[in-house]
Design an enzyme around this catalytic site. Structure first.
Site, PDB file in Angstrom:
ATOM      1  N   ASP A  19     -59.632 -49.940  10.663  1.00  0.00           N
ATOM      2  CA  ASP A  19     -60.037 -48.556  10.903  1.00  0.00           C
ATOM      3  C   ASP A  19     -58.941 -47.713  11.556  1.00  0.00           C
ATOM      4  O   ASP A  19     -58.607 -46.633  11.073  1.00  0.00           O
ATOM      5  CB  ASP A  19     -61.277 -48.500  11.807  1.00  0.00           C
ATOM      6  CG  ASP A  19     -62.499 -49.104  11.155  1.00  0.00           C
ATOM      7  OD1 ASP A  19     -62.511 -49.238   9.925  1.00  0.00           O
ATOM      8  OD2 ASP A  19     -63.445 -49.447  11.889  1.00  0.00           O
ATOM      9  N   ASP A  49     -63.366 -58.106  10.632  1.00  0.00           N
ATOM     10  CA  ASP A  49     -64.777 -57.742  10.682  1.00  0.00           C
ATOM     11  C   ASP A  49     -65.432 -57.743   9.310  1.00  0.00           C
ATOM     12  O   ASP A  49     -66.655 -57.773   9.207  1.00  0.00           O
ATOM     13  CB  ASP A  49     -64.958 -56.353  11.301  1.00  0.00           C
ATOM     14  CG  ASP A  49     -64.406 -56.285  12.699  1.00  0.00           C
ATOM     15  OD1 ASP A  49     -64.610 -57.265  13.445  1.00  0.00           O
ATOM     16  OD2 ASP A  49     -63.774 -55.287  13.045  1.00  0.00           O
TER      17      ASP A  49
END
Length: 109
Positions: A19, A49
């Site tokens: 991200d 993740d």
């Protein structure tokens, strides 16, 4: 940074990450547009993740999953060594908890 990329003659930049890295790549892309530079930014998703849409699995997840299973197995063995023993393992996963969910389905040996 854009000026440095231009000075180095770089016209394509591969950005590998999650991200935060992709947010940085977007900001860099906006600056490239302001400079009217001809530099392409290619985003390659990588996160332990495994929380990218439209992908089955990102690289990095297998290792995180394997290490989580090792920790859970170790905590289970340790807990079995004491009457009413409890094993506690904290796993990361900022929002979706994919590592924890996948590791919980792993059969205990």
């Amino acid at each position: 940074m854009v000026e440095r990329l231009i000075a180095l003659g770089i016209n394509i930049l591969f950005v590998i990450g999650g991200d935060g890295t992709m947010r940085g790549a977007l900001a860099l892309c906006e600056e490239i547009t302001k400079h009217h530079a001809k530099i392409s930014i290619i985003g390659i998703p990588k996160t332990i993740d495994n929380d990218f849409r439209f992908m089955d699995q990102s690289f990095g997840f297998d290792t995180a999953y394997a290490k989580a299973v090792e920790a859970i197995d170790g905590a289970h063995r340790e807990a079995e060594g004491a009457p009413n023993g409890i094993g506690l393992v904290k796993l990361m996963g900022p929002s979706c908890r994919f590592i924890a969910c996948a590791a919980l389905w792993h059969p205990i040996r």
